[in-house]
Design a protein around this motif. Sequence first.
Motif, PDB file in Angstrom:
ATOM      1  N   UNK A 162       1.300   2.701  -8.867  1.00 53.51           N
ATOM      2  CA  UNK A 162       1.041   1.497  -8.076  1.00 53.51           C
ATOM      3  C   UNK A 162       0.390   1.834  -6.748  1.00 53.51           C
ATOM      4  N   UNK A 163       0.807   2.935  -6.134  1.00 48.59           N
ATOM      5  CA  UNK A 163       0.229   3.354  -4.856  1.00 48.59           C
ATOM      6  C   UNK A 163      -1.259   3.659  -4.999  1.00 48.59           C
ATOM      7  N   UNK A 164      -1.620   4.398  -6.036  1.00 53.08           N
ATOM      8  CA  UNK A 164      -3.022   4.753  -6.250  1.00 53.08           C
ATOM      9  C   UNK A 164      -3.855   3.505  -6.541  1.00 53.08           C
ATOM     10  N   UNK A 165      -3.295   2.585  -7.322  1.00 53.90           N
ATOM     11  CA  UNK A 165      -4.016   1.350  -7.631  1.00 53.90           C
ATOM     12  C   UNK A 165      -4.287   0.529  -6.371  1.00 53.90           C
ATOM     13  N   UNK A 166      -3.287   0.409  -5.518  1.00 54.24           N
ATOM     14  CA  UNK A 166      -3.479  -0.358  -4.284  1.00 54.24           C
ATOM     15  C   UNK A 166      -4.382   0.382  -3.302  1.00 54.24           C
ATOM     16  N   UNK A 167      -4.367   1.699  -3.334  1.00 50.59           N
ATOM     17  CA  UNK A 167      -5.292   2.465  -2.495  1.00 50.59           C
ATOM     18  C   UNK A 167      -6.736   2.163  -2.883  1.00 50.59           C
ATOM     19  N   UNK A 168      -6.986   2.083  -4.166  1.00 51.31           N
ATOM     20  CA  UNK A 168      -8.335   1.756  -4.621  1.00 51.31           C
ATOM     21  C   UNK A 168      -8.726   0.353  -4.190  1.00 51.31           C
ATOM     22  N   UNK A 169      -7.808  -0.615  -4.347  1.00 53.07           N
ATOM     23  CA  UNK A 169      -8.127  -2.004  -4.018  1.00 53.07           C
ATOM     24  C   UNK A 169      -8.319  -2.206  -2.518  1.00 53.07           C
ATOM     25  N   UNK A 170      -7.432  -1.626  -1.722  1.00 56.79           N
ATOM     26  CA  UNK A 170      -7.476  -1.868  -0.276  1.00 56.79           C
ATOM     27  C   UNK A 170      -8.407  -0.923   0.459  1.00 56.79           C
ATOM     28  N   UNK A 171      -8.600   0.282  -0.065  1.00 57.46           N
ATOM     29  CA  UNK A 171      -9.398   1.274   0.639  1.00 57.46           C
ATOM     30  C   UNK A 171     -10.786   1.457   0.084  1.00 57.46           C
ATOM     31  N   UNK A 172     -10.872   1.982  -1.139  1.00 54.07           N
ATOM     32  CA  UNK A 172     -12.166   2.335  -1.704  1.00 54.07           C
ATOM     33  C   UNK A 172     -13.064   1.118  -1.881  1.00 54.07           C
ATOM     34  N   UNK A 173     -12.511   0.022  -2.353  1.00 57.38           N
ATOM     35  CA  UNK A 173     -13.329  -1.173  -2.584  1.00 57.38           C
ATOM     36  C   UNK A 173     -13.815  -1.825  -1.294  1.00 57.38           C
ATOM     37  N   UNK A 174     -13.174  -1.486  -0.175  1.00 51.94           N
ATOM     38  CA  UNK A 174     -13.565  -2.099   1.102  1.00 51.94           C
ATOM     39  C   UNK A 174     -14.592  -1.281   1.862  1.00 51.94           C
ATOM     40  N   UNK A 175     -14.912  -0.075   1.399  1.00 53.98           N
ATOM     41  CA  UNK A 175     -15.827   0.799   2.138  1.00 53.98           C
ATOM     42  C   UNK A 175     -17.218   0.186   2.296  1.00 53.98           C
ATOM     43  N   UNK A 176     -17.857  -0.322   1.243  1.00 53.55           N
ATOM     44  CA  UNK A 176     -19.225  -0.833   1.427  1.00 53.55           C
ATOM     45  C   UNK A 176     -19.329  -1.957   2.458  1.00 53.55           C
ATOM     46  N   UNK A 177     -18.493  -2.977   2.338  1.00 51.74           N
ATOM     47  CA  UNK A 177     -18.581  -4.100   3.259  1.00 51.74           C
ATOM     48  C   UNK A 177     -18.220  -3.686   4.675  1.00 51.74           C
ATOM     49  N   UNK A 260      11.232  -2.614  -3.153  1.00 56.31           N
ATOM     50  CA  UNK A 260      10.840  -1.266  -3.565  1.00 56.31           C
ATOM     51  C   UNK A 260       9.691  -1.294  -4.564  1.00 56.31           C
ATOM     52  N   UNK A 261       9.686  -2.286  -5.417  1.00 52.99           N
ATOM     53  CA  UNK A 261       8.696  -2.344  -6.483  1.00 52.99           C
ATOM     54  C   UNK A 261       7.364  -2.919  -6.007  1.00 52.99           C
ATOM     55  N   UNK A 262       7.396  -3.917  -5.116  1.00 52.69           N
ATOM     56  CA  UNK A 262       6.183  -4.637  -4.749  1.00 52.69           C
ATOM     57  C   UNK A 262       5.721  -4.373  -3.320  1.00 52.69           C
ATOM     58  N   UNK A 263       6.632  -4.225  -2.400  1.00 52.01           N
ATOM     59  CA  UNK A 263       6.268  -4.138  -0.989  1.00 52.01           C
ATOM     60  C   UNK A 263       5.912  -2.710  -0.584  1.00 52.01           C
ATOM     61  N   UNK A 264       6.779  -1.757  -0.904  1.00 46.55           N
ATOM     62  CA  UNK A 264       6.575  -0.383  -0.420  1.00 46.55           C
ATOM     63  C   UNK A 264       5.247   0.220  -0.870  1.00 46.55           C
ATOM     64  N   UNK A 265       4.838   0.097  -2.129  1.00 48.35           N
ATOM     65  CA  UNK A 265       3.524   0.664  -2.505  1.00 48.35           C
ATOM     66  C   UNK A 265       2.364   0.033  -1.743  1.00 48.35           C
ATOM     67  N   UNK A 266       2.435  -1.253  -1.496  1.00 51.48           N
ATOM     68  CA  UNK A 266       1.360  -1.921  -0.763  1.00 51.48           C
ATOM     69  C   UNK A 266       1.323  -1.484   0.696  1.00 51.48           C
ATOM     70  N   UNK A 267       2.495  -1.402   1.324  1.00 52.93           N
ATOM     71  CA  UNK A 267       2.550  -0.975   2.721  1.00 52.93           C
ATOM     72  C   UNK A 267       2.061   0.457   2.862  1.00 52.93           C
TER      73      UNK A 267
END
Length: 380
Positions: A162-177, A260-267
Amino acid sequence: MATPSLPGTVTLTRDAGSERLVLRGDWTLPFYEVLQKRANEIAGSIGAGVEVDIHDVHAMDTSGAFVIAELLGSSRTQALSQDEALPAARRALLKTVGDAIDTYCKGVRRKRDAGFVVMLERIGRAVESFWKQTLKLLAFIGITLQGFATTAWRPKRWRVTSLVSHLEQTGLDAVPILALLSFMVGAVVAFLGSTALAAYGASVFTVDLVGFAFLREFGVLLTAILLAGRTASAFTAQIGSMKAREEIDAIRTLGLDPVELLVLPRVLALLIALPLLTFVAMIAGIVGGGVVCVATLKMSPSMFLTMFQEDMQLRQFLVGIAKAPVFAFMISVIGCMEGFKVSGSAQSVGEHTTSAVVQSIFVVILLDAVAALFYMEMGW
């Protein structure tokens, strides 16, 4: 032959300085709504010395007498009950209703909409709402920190996927814009700076302006505001949709902790992504400023880099990047908290998504202002 039943009427006439109020028809319960409406229409135009004539009233019961008493007031109603030309039963009814209103129905005075009072009331409600929201945010921050403390020493409970998935969504996908936005803002800052400094013959210091602006403020602020609109809203919508579909209740039923399941990986994902994105924004903004300096000031790229290296200290970069984890934590916590507050409808999801964006941007700007004051006092 019986007289047909007709709803009562009220007629107000004025002539030679005198007023005359004439009531006709049936003032009974079947026509109560009509009578009430007609009485309300004329109530504000009745003077104190008006002459009242109710001799043409065909029928009257308690409801009709009550409307008349509301229209004329208890004192005038009791005065009508003294009219010997009226039947005894009607006089007794008017006296009884007038006495009852005078004794039991004191009347509720409508509140006048005083502008200043209404304004103070709205300010008070806004302050109360802000205070409650602040307490809820502090409570959710405590729950999140407790979750981190509970799972930090238990690697088996880490949600790496979940951490890696959210890293891609919040980090990598935001680089161009983010890179494009920062590049354009850097170019605008350099253009405005060179135009303003040209009047003092100091256009060369546009390099310092761009460097200070993006290392200390613009890099982290642009990144935080962009993620507040992009990521906080996504967190709220995701968790809010799960709340609407009762998936969070199912998680609790399975004995799992939603925090633990939803908040911590996103934070944690945003804590990692936002400092990296801030660095990207700094580089992109400086490059944008450098392009303008090279194009408009006839400055070579090597001269731009040399001035930047000589004038910019590592401290400026650290001052800016130090704010990134704080912004990341607040944005992610607000986004997740608003998701848990969704009540279950699609409208609620939209409302809390909007609230998450507004709150995140407000908190980011507030914290940035506090940090700027702190750095100024510390001489950093």
